[in-house]
Design a protein around this motif. Structure first.
Motif, PDB file in Angstrom:
ATOM      1  N   LEU A  76     -15.947 -27.605  -0.044  1.00 37.11           N
ATOM      2  CA  LEU A  76     -16.480 -28.396   1.062  1.00 37.11           C
ATOM      3  C   LEU A  76     -17.419 -27.632   1.981  1.00 37.11           C
ATOM      4  O   LEU A  76     -18.157 -28.239   2.753  1.00 37.11           O
ATOM      5  N   SER A  77     -17.406 -26.329   1.934  1.00 36.71           N
ATOM      6  CA  SER A  77     -18.096 -25.517   2.940  1.00 36.71           C
ATOM      7  C   SER A  77     -19.613 -25.608   2.858  1.00 36.71           C
ATOM      8  O   SER A  77     -20.195 -25.756   1.780  1.00 36.71           O
ATOM      9  N   VAL A  88     -17.531 -32.800   7.894  1.00 38.68           N
ATOM     10  CA  VAL A  88     -17.149 -34.055   7.252  1.00 38.68           C
ATOM     11  C   VAL A  88     -17.486 -35.215   8.175  1.00 38.68           C
ATOM     12  O   VAL A  88     -17.633 -35.042   9.385  1.00 38.68           O
ATOM     13  N   THR A  89     -17.608 -36.388   7.586  1.00 44.82           N
ATOM     14  CA  THR A  89     -17.954 -37.580   8.365  1.00 44.82           C
ATOM     15  C   THR A  89     -16.973 -38.708   8.039  1.00 44.82           C
ATOM     16  O   THR A  89     -17.350 -39.693   7.374  1.00 44.82           O
ATOM     17  N   PRO A  90     -15.737 -38.581   8.488  1.00 48.03           N
ATOM     18  CA  PRO A  90     -14.745 -39.606   8.164  1.00 48.03           C
ATOM     19  C   PRO A  90     -15.033 -40.960   8.801  1.00 48.03           C
ATOM     20  O   PRO A  90     -14.602 -41.991   8.294  1.00 48.03           O
ATOM     21  N   ASP A 111      -9.060 -36.006  -1.428  1.00 49.46           N
ATOM     22  CA  ASP A 111     -10.133 -37.002  -1.504  1.00 49.46           C
ATOM     23  C   ASP A 111     -11.280 -36.733  -0.536  1.00 49.46           C
ATOM     24  O   ASP A 111     -12.241 -37.505  -0.478  1.00 49.46           O
ATOM     25  N   THR A 112     -11.185 -35.647   0.217  1.00 44.74           N
ATOM     26  CA  THR A 112     -12.235 -35.335   1.194  1.00 44.74           C
ATOM     27  C   THR A 112     -13.523 -34.929   0.493  1.00 44.74           C
ATOM     28  O   THR A 112     -13.501 -34.179  -0.482  1.00 44.74           O
ATOM     29  N   VAL A 113     -14.623 -35.435   0.993  1.00 46.67           N
ATOM     30  CA  VAL A 113     -15.938 -35.019   0.504  1.00 46.67           C
ATOM     31  C   VAL A 113     -16.729 -34.465   1.678  1.00 46.67           C
ATOM     32  O   VAL A 113     -16.541 -34.866   2.829  1.00 46.67           O
ATOM     33  N   ALA A 114     -17.592 -33.530   1.391  1.00 47.46           N
ATOM     34  CA  ALA A 114     -18.426 -32.950   2.444  1.00 47.46           C
ATOM     35  C   ALA A 114     -19.419 -33.981   2.958  1.00 47.46           C
ATOM     36  O   ALA A 114     -19.759 -34.951   2.273  1.00 47.46           O
ATOM     37  N   GLU A 118     -27.974 -34.298   5.294  1.00 48.26           N
ATOM     38  CA  GLU A 118     -28.574 -34.450   6.622  1.00 48.26           C
ATOM     39  C   GLU A 118     -27.603 -34.048   7.726  1.00 48.26           C
ATOM     40  O   GLU A 118     -27.978 -33.357   8.680  1.00 48.26           O
ATOM     41  N   GLN A 119     -26.340 -34.471   7.599  1.00 46.35           N
ATOM     42  CA  GLN A 119     -25.332 -34.124   8.603  1.00 46.35           C
ATOM     43  C   GLN A 119     -24.967 -32.639   8.536  1.00 46.35           C
ATOM     44  O   GLN A 119     -24.729 -32.000   9.561  1.00 46.35           O
TER      45      GLN A 119
END
Length: 298
Positions: A76-77, A88-90, A111-114, A118-119
């Motif tokens: 994710l880094s 992250v942008t939950p 299930d987290t995605v980076a 742009e963010q």
């Protein structure tokens, strides 16, 4: 620009001790080599996730956290000048609530995605601006995970927060402007630093006396008063330092913000001096006094 001093040896000891305890509880596998503060932050995400999985009887997720004590941070880094960060942008719909916290939160999981490129770039530039303004150590150790929430317009009310259960993590709205995001990263990292500092120094602040908070327009116990009188001055110092390099609407917005904060902080001068007598640790007391005084003199 001169770097502000956020070094406090007891905080590093706290990070090492709590990380070791979490990994022992989880019987976790070895995590990739990272800074002590980063491993500490990620360990809390793994603990939160494992506890949630255990309560739900989700064996697969529980085993995943045991096997990933860094909560999959390697994947994710994104690189920044203060070290690899997890952005992250939950979004509001991805935030969680629990009986233990009325404040919504989010923890890293399988299930987290980076965040989109742009963010990630927005956050990387924000971290760079904060580092250039003298906050490299604060951001490196206390803003490891950045959860970007609602995209708003410049001038809208921006809400940001941090929670003690996920130290080193910040939650904030943004306007797509790195100078403004840098301000809010520093504000929340400051809250994380102060919480760690109080715990690490075993500093007990009496809550019997209340002080007027101009930000809340009400009286608050010393704990809340100090949090505000620490985090807002940090953003004032940051804003004053980057202001000459801004222009247009961003310059106008930050100029107005700094002017507003000058007026609010000025009303705390007498109370802050009185409140400092409640801080039992001399090093922490001196640090709070120095930052508050610098912001008053801007």
């Amino acid at each position: 620009m001169p770097a502000l001093d956020f070094a406090l040896a007891p905080i590093q000891d706290l990070h090492r001790d709590r990380t070791s305890r979490i990994h022992t509880v989880l019987k976790a596998g070895s995590a990739p080599a990272r800074s002590t503060a980063t491993v500490y932050c990620l360990a809390h995400h793994a603990l939160e996730g494992a506890e949630t999985a255990a309560r739900a009887g989700d064996t697969a997720s529980f085993d995943w956290y045991r096997a990933h004590p860094d909560a999959n941070a390697s994947v994710l880094s994104t690189p920044t000048v203060v070290g690899p960060r997890i952005v992250v942008t939950p979004g509001p719909d991805g935030m969680l609530r629990s009986p233990l916290s009325e404040t919504p939160y989010y923890f890293l999981g399988p299930d987290t995605v980076a965040a989109a490129g742009e963010q990630q770039e927005l956050a990387a530039v924000a971290y760079a601006l904060g580092a250039r303004a003298g906050f490299v150590d604060l951001l490196a150790d206390h803003a490891v995970v950045a959860c970007l929430l609602r995209r708003k317009n410049l001038g809208d009310t921006l809400i940001s927060w941090s929670i003690t259960r996920l130290p080193g993590t910040v939650f904030c709205d943004h306007v797509g402007n790195p100078a403004v995001l840098g301000r809010d990263l520093i504000h929340e990292a400051g809250h994380n630093w102060f919480n760690d500092a109080l715990t690490a120094t075993a500093c007990k602040i009496s809550e019997e006396t209340e002080f007027h908070s101009p930000w809340r327009k009400t009286s608050r116990p010393a704990f809340g008063f100090f949090h505000a009188c620490w985090a807002f001055p940090l953003t004032m110092i940051y804003t004053a330092r980057i202001l000459p390099d801004t222009d247009g609407p961003t310059h106008d917005f930050l100029t107005a913000y700094l002017e507003q904060q000058r007026g609010l902080l000025a009303t705390t001068a007498a109370d802050h001096t009185r409140a400092l007598t409640l801080v039992t640790d001399p090093t922490l007391r001196a640090r709070l006094r120095t930052v508050h005084a610098e912001a008053l003199n801007l």
